[in-house]
Write a protein that holds these residues in place. Structure first.
Motif, PDB file in Angstrom:
ATOM      1  N   ILE A  62       0.847  -1.188   0.000  1.00 28.22           N
ATOM      2  CA  ILE A  62       0.000   0.000   0.000  1.00 28.22           C
ATOM      3  C   ILE A  62       0.879   1.234   0.000  1.00 28.22           C
ATOM      4  O   ILE A  62       1.863   1.297   0.738  1.00 28.22           O
ATOM      5  CB  ILE A  62      -0.920   0.009   1.236  1.00 28.22           C
ATOM      6  CG1 ILE A  62      -2.029  -1.035   1.063  1.00 28.22           C
ATOM      7  CG2 ILE A  62      -1.499   1.399   1.497  1.00 28.22           C
ATOM      8  CD1 ILE A  62      -2.920  -1.210   2.270  1.00 28.22           C
ATOM      9  N   VAL A  63       0.505   2.221  -0.812  1.00 27.76           N
ATOM     10  CA  VAL A  63       1.165   3.534  -0.775  1.00 27.76           C
ATOM     11  C   VAL A  63       0.085   4.559  -0.454  1.00 27.76           C
ATOM     12  O   VAL A  63      -0.902   4.676  -1.180  1.00 27.76           O
ATOM     13  CB  VAL A  63       1.868   3.876  -2.105  1.00 27.76           C
ATOM     14  CG1 VAL A  63       2.467   5.284  -2.031  1.00 27.76           C
ATOM     15  CG2 VAL A  63       2.956   2.854  -2.423  1.00 27.76           C
ATOM     16  N   ASN A  64       0.280   5.269   0.665  1.00 25.81           N
ATOM     17  CA  ASN A  64      -0.633   6.339   1.062  1.00 25.81           C
ATOM     18  C   ASN A  64      -0.189   7.607   0.359  1.00 25.81           C
ATOM     19  O   ASN A  64       0.908   8.111   0.611  1.00 25.81           O
ATOM     20  CB  ASN A  64      -0.620   6.511   2.581  1.00 25.81           C
ATOM     21  CG  ASN A  64      -1.647   7.517   3.050  1.00 25.81           C
ATOM     22  OD1 ASN A  64      -1.778   8.600   2.491  1.00 25.81           O
ATOM     23  ND2 ASN A  64      -2.357   7.149   4.105  1.00 25.81           N
ATOM     24  N   LYS A  65      -1.028   8.132  -0.525  1.00 22.93           N
ATOM     25  CA  LYS A  65      -0.657   9.287  -1.340  1.00 22.93           C
ATOM     26  C   LYS A  65      -0.589  10.584  -0.548  1.00 22.93           C
ATOM     27  O   LYS A  65       0.030  11.541  -0.979  1.00 22.93           O
ATOM     28  CB  LYS A  65      -1.616   9.448  -2.515  1.00 22.93           C
ATOM     29  CG  LYS A  65      -3.045   9.788  -2.138  1.00 22.93           C
ATOM     30  CD  LYS A  65      -3.912   9.850  -3.375  1.00 22.93           C
ATOM     31  CE  LYS A  65      -5.368  10.069  -3.032  1.00 22.93           C
ATOM     32  NZ  LYS A  65      -6.198  10.037  -4.243  1.00 22.93           N
ATOM     33  N   HIS A  66      -1.196  10.620   0.619  1.00 18.97           N
ATOM     34  CA  HIS A  66      -1.222  11.842   1.422  1.00 18.97           C
ATOM     35  C   HIS A  66       0.031  12.018   2.279  1.00 18.97           C
ATOM     36  O   HIS A  66       0.467  13.143   2.502  1.00 18.97           O
ATOM     37  CB  HIS A  66      -2.461  11.863   2.320  1.00 18.97           C
ATOM     38  CG  HIS A  66      -3.740  11.743   1.556  1.00 18.97           C
ATOM     39  ND1 HIS A  66      -4.277  12.783   0.832  1.00 18.97           N
ATOM     40  CD2 HIS A  66      -4.578  10.688   1.379  1.00 18.97           C
ATOM     41  CE1 HIS A  66      -5.397  12.376   0.254  1.00 18.97           C
ATOM     42  NE2 HIS A  66      -5.600  11.116   0.564  1.00 18.97           N
ATOM     43  N   VAL A  67       0.575  10.909   2.771  1.00 17.52           N
ATOM     44  CA  VAL A  67       1.715  11.000   3.702  1.00 17.52           C
ATOM     45  C   VAL A  67       2.946  10.231   3.213  1.00 17.52           C
ATOM     46  O   VAL A  67       3.915  10.078   3.955  1.00 17.52           O
ATOM     47  CB  VAL A  67       1.319  10.518   5.122  1.00 17.52           C
ATOM     48  CG1 VAL A  67       0.302  11.446   5.736  1.00 17.52           C
ATOM     49  CG2 VAL A  67       0.829   9.087   5.102  1.00 17.52           C
ATOM     50  N   GLU A  68       2.900   9.719   1.971  1.00 21.75           N
ATOM     51  CA  GLU A  68       4.014   8.977   1.367  1.00 21.75           C
ATOM     52  C   GLU A  68       4.442   7.786   2.230  1.00 21.75           C
ATOM     53  O   GLU A  68       5.617   7.476   2.365  1.00 21.75           O
ATOM     54  CB  GLU A  68       5.194   9.902   1.080  1.00 21.75           C
ATOM     55  CG  GLU A  68       4.853  10.983   0.086  1.00 21.75           C
ATOM     56  CD  GLU A  68       6.025  11.865  -0.300  1.00 21.75           C
ATOM     57  OE1 GLU A  68       7.189  11.462  -0.082  1.00 21.75           O
ATOM     58  OE2 GLU A  68       5.768  12.960  -0.833  1.00 21.75           O
ATOM     59  N   GLN A  69       3.456   7.115   2.792  1.00 23.93           N
ATOM     60  CA  GLN A  69       3.699   5.932   3.607  1.00 23.93           C
ATOM     61  C   GLN A  69       3.609   4.702   2.704  1.00 23.93           C
ATOM     62  O   GLN A  69       2.682   4.577   1.899  1.00 23.93           O
ATOM     63  CB  GLN A  69       2.642   5.874   4.709  1.00 23.93           C
ATOM     64  CG  GLN A  69       2.833   4.785   5.723  1.00 23.93           C
ATOM     65  CD  GLN A  69       1.748   4.837   6.779  1.00 23.93           C
ATOM     66  OE1 GLN A  69       0.565   4.969   6.467  1.00 23.93           O
ATOM     67  NE2 GLN A  69       2.137   4.747   8.026  1.00 23.93           N
ATOM     68  N   VAL A  70       4.587   3.791   2.836  1.00 27.15           N
ATOM     69  CA  VAL A  70       4.619   2.560   2.052  1.00 27.15           C
ATOM     70  C   VAL A  70       4.502   1.408   3.036  1.00 27.15           C
ATOM     71  O   VAL A  70       5.378   1.213   3.882  1.00 27.15           O
ATOM     72  CB  VAL A  70       5.925   2.461   1.219  1.00 27.15           C
ATOM     73  CG1 VAL A  70       5.945   1.183   0.403  1.00 27.15           C
ATOM     74  CG2 VAL A  70       6.073   3.681   0.312  1.00 27.15           C
ATOM     75  N   ILE A  71       3.415   0.645   2.939  1.00 28.78           N
ATOM     76  CA  ILE A  71       3.078  -0.377   3.927  1.00 28.78           C
ATOM     77  C   ILE A  71       2.989  -1.756   3.281  1.00 28.78           C
ATOM     78  O   ILE A  71       2.372  -1.930   2.228  1.00 28.78           O
ATOM     79  CB  ILE A  71       1.721  -0.063   4.602  1.00 28.78           C
ATOM     80  CG1 ILE A  71       1.768   1.285   5.305  1.00 28.78           C
ATOM     81  CG2 ILE A  71       1.304  -1.167   5.566  1.00 28.78           C
ATOM     82  CD1 ILE A  71       2.648   1.335   6.516  1.00 28.78           C
ATOM     83  N   GLU A  72       3.578  -2.718   3.976  1.00 29.83           N
ATOM     84  CA  GLU A  72       3.494  -4.114   3.566  1.00 29.83           C
ATOM     85  C   GLU A  72       3.104  -4.928   4.785  1.00 29.83           C
ATOM     86  O   GLU A  72       3.131  -4.429   5.906  1.00 29.83           O
ATOM     87  CB  GLU A  72       4.838  -4.590   3.005  1.00 29.83           C
ATOM     88  CG  GLU A  72       4.777  -5.967   2.380  1.00 29.83           C
ATOM     89  CD  GLU A  72       6.045  -6.356   1.634  1.00 29.83           C
ATOM     90  OE1 GLU A  72       5.959  -7.251   0.781  1.00 29.83           O
ATOM     91  OE2 GLU A  72       7.110  -5.788   1.910  1.00 29.83           O
ATOM     92  N   SER A  73       2.755  -6.180   4.585  1.00 29.68           N
ATOM     93  CA  SER A  73       2.406  -7.049   5.705  1.00 29.68           C
ATOM     94  C   SER A  73       3.229  -8.325   5.649  1.00 29.68           C
ATOM     95  O   SER A  73       3.472  -8.869   4.582  1.00 29.68           O
ATOM     96  CB  SER A  73       0.918  -7.405   5.673  1.00 29.68           C
ATOM     97  OG  SER A  73       0.612  -8.294   6.737  1.00 29.68           O
TER      98      SER A  73
END
Length: 131
Positions: A62-73
């Motif tokens: 997942i890439v959050n476009k608002h805070v440039e967060q890149v998340i994996e599980s």
């Protein structure tokens, strides 16, 4: 706010910085757009050809476009479940952020407890940020 192309570049840069980018590519046709950003399917390939990569595993990121967060599980979820978990945690985080206007101040030890609970819950669900 990131565009889809900028989000893809950010994702690939973060994977490269972690030396995770070898023989991986984003399957653009499978990308899921949500209000927070995108869920990208990153194909993990032992070969550089896309045809062979389709039979191999995928990473959901997942890439959050608002805070440039890149998340994996670290836990294997369906795309729908992964999005649901992320959106639930995001909603809780945003709700806590709206408590800034309470008229009663909280004692110091309680100020960070909500955030710490969210971080703990995210870790429990296998979510982590790719930095």
């Amino acid at each position: 706010m990131l565009t889809r192309e900028e989000a893809q570049q950010l994702l690939l840069k973060r994977l490269k910085d972690r030396q995770d980018a070898g023989d991986q590519f984003i399957e653009e046709y499978r990308t899921v757009e949500r209000p927070f950003g995108w869920l990208f399917f990153v194909a993990v390939s032992g070969s550089s050809t896309k045809a062979q990569a389709e039979t191999l595993s995928h990473r959901l990121i997942i890439v959050n476009k608002h805070v440039e967060q890149v998340i994996e599980s670290s836990i294997s979820y369906t795309p729908e479940r992964f999005i649901e978990i992320y959106e639930t945690l995001l909603a809780k985080s945003q709700a806590q952020g709206k408590n800034w206007c309470l008229t009663m101040s909280l004692p110091f030890p309680w100020k960070h407890s909500g955030r710490e609970r969210l971080v703990s819950k995210a870790k429990e669900m296998g979510l982590y940020e790719i930095k």
